[in-house]
Design an enzyme around this catalytic site. Structure first.
Site, short mmCIF file in Angstrom:
data_model
loop_
_atom_site.label_atom_id
_atom_site.label_comp_id
_atom_site.label_asym_id
_atom_site.label_seq_id
_atom_site.Cartn_x
_atom_site.Cartn_y
_atom_site.Cartn_z
N CYS A 148 0.83 -1.09 -0.01
CA CYS A 148 -0.03 0.00 -0.03
C CYS A 148 0.77 1.32 0.08
CB CYS A 148 -0.92 -0.01 1.29
SG CYS A 148 -2.13 1.57 1.39
N CYS A 187 -1.76 1.86 -2.86
CA CYS A 187 -2.38 2.76 -2.79
C CYS A 187 -1.94 4.26 -2.85
CB CYS A 187 -3.32 2.67 -1.39
SG CYS A 187 -3.44 0.94 -0.72
N LYS A 239 -0.04 5.33 -5.95
CA LYS A 239 -0.96 5.52 -6.97
C LYS A 239 -1.83 6.76 -7.08
CE LYS A 239 -4.78 3.74 -6.29
NZ LYS A 239 -5.86 2.81 -5.84
N ALA A 287 12.22 -13.84 5.97
CA ALA A 287 11.94 -14.89 7.03
C ALA A 287 11.28 -16.00 6.55
CB ALA A 287 11.10 -14.09 8.36
N TYR A 331 -9.54 -3.27 -11.23
CA TYR A 331 -9.27 -1.65 -10.99
C TYR A 331 -7.97 -1.21 -11.15
CZ TYR A 331 -7.02 -2.63 -6.14
OH TYR A 331 -5.96 -3.04 -5.18
N GLU A 344 -7.16 1.93 -13.12
CA GLU A 344 -6.77 3.22 -12.52
C GLU A 344 -5.42 3.53 -13.36
OE1 GLU A 344 -7.97 2.55 -7.96
OE2 GLU A 344 -5.99 1.89 -8.51
N GLY A 375 -4.14 -9.15 -12.41
CA GLY A 375 -4.37 -9.67 -11.04
C GLY A 375 -3.09 -10.00 -9.99
N HIS A 428 -27.34 21.43 -0.94
CA HIS A 428 -27.49 21.95 -2.46
C HIS A 428 -26.40 23.09 -2.53
CE1 HIS A 428 -29.22 22.80 -6.15
NE2 HIS A 428 -29.48 24.02 -5.80
N GLU A 465 -26.20 15.23 -3.48
CA GLU A 465 -27.68 15.32 -2.96
C GLU A 465 -28.54 14.38 -3.85
OE1 GLU A 465 -29.43 19.08 -4.02
OE2 GLU A 465 -27.79 19.68 -5.24
C1 LIG Z 1 -1.02 -0.82 -7.47
C2 LIG Z 1 -1.92 -1.13 -6.23
C3 LIG Z 1 -2.78 -0.17 -5.82
C4 LIG Z 1 -3.55 -0.59 -4.59
N1 LIG Z 1 -4.87 0.45 -4.34
C5 LIG Z 1 -5.29 0.21 -3.22
C6 LIG Z 1 -6.28 1.28 -2.73
O1 LIG Z 1 -6.34 2.30 -3.40
N2 LIG Z 1 -7.15 1.28 -1.62
C7 LIG Z 1 -6.63 -0.21 -1.09
O2 LIG Z 1 -7.33 -0.37 0.06
N3 LIG Z 1 -6.03 -1.21 -1.32
C8 LIG Z 1 -5.39 -0.91 -2.21
N4 LIG Z 1 -4.22 -1.94 -2.96
C9 LIG Z 1 -4.32 -3.11 -2.03
C10 LIG Z 1 -3.34 -3.23 -0.98
O3 LIG Z 1 -2.07 -2.35 -1.15
C11 LIG Z 1 -3.25 -4.37 -0.17
O4 LIG Z 1 -4.57 -4.92 -0.20
C12 LIG Z 1 -2.40 -4.30 1.07
O5 LIG Z 1 -1.21 -3.80 1.04
C13 LIG Z 1 -2.21 -5.57 1.77
O6 LIG Z 1 -1.85 -5.31 2.74
P1 LIG Z 1 -0.76 -6.91 3.58
O7 LIG Z 1 -0.27 -6.24 4.84
O8 LIG Z 1 -1.68 -8.04 3.44
O9 LIG Z 1 0.45 -7.22 2.48
P2 LIG Z 1 1.52 -5.85 2.04
O10 LIG Z 1 1.19 -4.50 2.25
O11 LIG Z 1 1.55 -6.60 0.56
O12 LIG Z 1 2.85 -6.37 2.82
C14 LIG Z 1 3.24 -7.85 2.86
C15 LIG Z 1 4.87 -7.51 3.12
O13 LIG Z 1 5.41 -8.58 3.29
C16 LIG Z 1 6.75 -8.56 2.55
N5 LIG Z 1 7.21 -9.98 2.67
C17 LIG Z 1 6.71 -10.98 1.74
N6 LIG Z 1 7.22 -12.16 2.20
C18 LIG Z 1 8.10 -11.91 3.24
C19 LIG Z 1 9.07 -12.74 3.74
N7 LIG Z 1 9.15 -14.24 3.52
N8 LIG Z 1 9.85 -12.13 4.71
C20 LIG Z 1 10.14 -10.76 5.20
N9 LIG Z 1 8.89 -10.30 4.47
C21 LIG Z 1 8.35 -10.76 3.52
C22 LIG Z 1 6.63 -7.93 1.61
O14 LIG Z 1 7.85 -7.25 0.93
C23 LIG Z 1 5.69 -6.86 1.94
O15 LIG Z 1 6.22 -5.66 2.34
C24 LIG Z 1 -3.40 -1.73 -4.22
C25 LIG Z 1 -2.43 -2.41 -4.54
C26 LIG Z 1 -1.84 -2.29 -5.70
C27 LIG Z 1 -0.72 -3.33 -6.00
#
Ligand SMILES: Cc1cc2nc3c(=O)[nH]c(=O)nc-3n(C[C@H](O)[C@H](O)[C@H](O)COP(=O)(O)OP(=O)(O)OC[C@H]3O[C@@H](n4cnc5c(N)ncnc54)[C@H](O)[C@@H]3O)c2cc1C
Length: 460
Positions: A43, A48, A51, A115, A179, A183, A263, A437, A442
């Site tokens: 994010c 997010c 973007k 990890a 999306y 976007e 996706g 308004h 509205e």
């Molecule tokens: C282009 C784009 C636009 C988006 N726009 C929106 C939006 O407008 N609004 C919205 O609500 N959501 C949006 N999202 C979705 C949102 O970013 C995700 O839903 C959110 O970040 C999920 O959080 P998370 O904690 O599950 O995973 P993430 O934020 O992906 O965090 C996972 C982290 O784990 C780390 N990681 C992975 N494996 C390991 C490992 N083995 N050891 C150590 N670290 C590791 C990764 O480096 C990463 O930093 C967007 C996503 C994208 C790709």
């Protein structure tokens, strides 16, 4: 818990992981968190936040054009991609630091590296250390998926790279209809690129209300984005410095960049899940119960890696609920219904609740209220654009079960409308609310005439 080095080990420092680590530490747990890339996760670093900054940048284009009708003479505006990216990077670095200090203040021990699970209680760090943990939270997020391997796929970029291009592509072909694809089509188009969006289905934005999909596509096309549906990219041929994109119907499109937004898949591989006894669900994400507990008793998973509702606020809620449940003595489940969502495209989309198709499949009677109108701003700007507002109402209970908006400010409207929908407001409550308004919103409280009413046929 002396046999363990920590009470909680969090794998992944994104939206879900950071929140869970911080709250668990506040509840008194000894917490360690590993992040292999940058704190803040998708994010903050490549989702997010960056973007939305690019979306803001792209919207000035239309504002400059619209200004003329309001009496402004705007000298020919020029745009500097490198400056935008540098400014964006500066802000992202600031946020990353803020996440670091948040964790430091909460006394979470941060490991900058990868990890993996060696077994249910042992975490292997990329520096060779092994940590014994009483509980583990897997919050590794998701990653872009490119779909089927096609010739020349190595030339395609994903949204990850789109944030770091050295120059703005003059022509870009984007494959995808979700999306993120839509976007980025708006971003590049607004900044001056010629954009072609290629999607294999009949229409873009699958899963959104059909009127919304149609309206958004029509408006995007009016703004100059070419939308090609029912086809896919079959090959990417590279002829320095450009690309020739071959479509499944044999046609070619010349492009300076090709982006795939087809996706995302949960990051479940090479985390050691099998070794720890963590099973994968049918949706490809980690299988969890309503408290985000996996099939291993001491291991939990939140956020995109579970592939439930892949949005930042949901990951944050799940992380918080996990920490409260396991370390705060307050078992908490996350309600995944009526999650508002937006598409920051041009035109913008904001939505909450059921689509018309979902309501008609679920409810005995569905009433539809729909308005399409030219916004006041367009009267002087001369912009050929219309706004769509739609309420989906349970015809038996009068509850507003869905609210869909396409137009400027749609996301902000959806967030506020979501409160009413979540509270179970009825159409009569909407009608009783005084209009503000002159606003576009509205219309949500002044739609009196039903556009359609459907009665579900009884099942055989
Ligand atoms: C282009 C784009 C636009 C988006 N726009 C929106 C939006 O407008 N609004 C919205 O609500 N959501 C949006 N999202 C979705 C949102 O970013 C995700 O839903 C959110 O970040 C999920 O959080 P998370 O904690 O599950 O995973 P993430 O934020 O992906 O965090 C996972 C982290 O784990 C780390 N990681 C992975 N494996 C390991 C490992 N083995 N050891 C150590 N670290 C590791 C990764 O480096 C990463 O930093 C967007 C996503 C994208 C790709």
């Amino acid at each position: 818990m002396a046999e363990y080095d920590v009470d909680l080990f969090v794998i992944g420092g994104g939206s879900g992981g950071v929140r869970a680590a911080r709250i668990a530490a506040q509840h008194g747990a000894r917490v360690m968190l590993a992040e292999e890339y940058r704190l803040g996760g998708t994010c903050v670093i490549r989702g997010c936040v960056p973007k939305k900054l690019l979306v803001y940048a792209s919207r000035f284009h239309a504002e400059f054009e619209d200004a003329a009708g309001f009496g402004w003479t705007v000298p020919h505006p020029t745009f500097d991609w490198a400056r935008l990216i540098a400014n964006k990077d500066k802000e992202i670095a600031r946020l990353e630091m803020a996440y670091g200090s948040l964790l430091e203040k909460a006394k979470v021990d941060v490991f900058k590296g990868r990890a993996t699970l060696a077994d249910a209680h042992t975490v292997q760090l990329s520096n060779g250390d092994r940590i014994r943990a009483a509980h583990v939270l897997v919050s590794t997020g998701g990653t872009p998926s490119f779909g089927d391997r096609i010739p020349g796929l190595e030339h395609a970029i994903s949204s990850n790279e789109a944030f770091h291009l050295h120059e703005l592509p003059r022509r870009i072909v984007i494959q995808g209809g979700g999306y993120i694809a839509v976007e980025f089509a708006g971003i590049f188009s607004g900044l001056g690129s010629q954009v072609t969006l290629v999607y294999r289905g009949e229409n873009i934005l699958r899963g959104f209300d059909d009127d919304v999909r149609q309206h958004a596509r029509m408006d995007m096309e009016k703004r100059g984005i070419k939308v090609v549906t029912g086809r896919t990219i079959a090959a990417i041929e590279h002829s320095e410095p450009h690309f020739s994109v071959r479509l499944s119907d044999g046609n070619h499109i010349a492009a300076d960049r090709v982006m795939f937004a087809t996706g995302r898949v949960p990051n479940v591989s090479k985390v050691g899940l099998k070794e720890a006894g963590v099973e994968i669900a049918r949706n490809g994400g980690i299988a969890v119960d309503e408290y985000s507990r996996t099939t291993a008793q001491n291991i939990y998973a939140v956020g995109d890696v579970t592939n439930r509702v892949n949005l930042t606020p949901v990951a944050i809620r799940e992380g918080h609920a996990f920490a409260d449940s396991v370390f705060g003595g307050k078992p908490t489940r996350v309600d995944h219904t009526n999650v508002p969502t937006a598409v920051f495209s041009d035109p913008e989309i904001g939505t909450v609740g059921l689509t018309e198709a979902q309501a008609r499949a679920q409810l005995v009677r569905t009433d539809i209220y729909r308005a399409m109108f030219r916004p006041l701003k367009a009267t002087l700007s001369g912009r050929d654009s219309t706004v769509l507002m739609k309420l989906v109402v349970d015809g038996v209970t009068d509850h507003v079960v869905g609210c869909h908006v396409v137009g400027e400010g749609a996301a902000e409207m959806a967030q506020v409308a979501a409160i009413a929908v979540k509270m179970g407001a009825t159409k009569a409550d909407f009608d009783a609310t005084m209009a503000l308004h002159p606003t576009m919103a509205e219309e949500l409280v002044t739609m009196r005439t039903r556009s359609a009413s459907y009665v579900r046929e009884a099942a055989e």
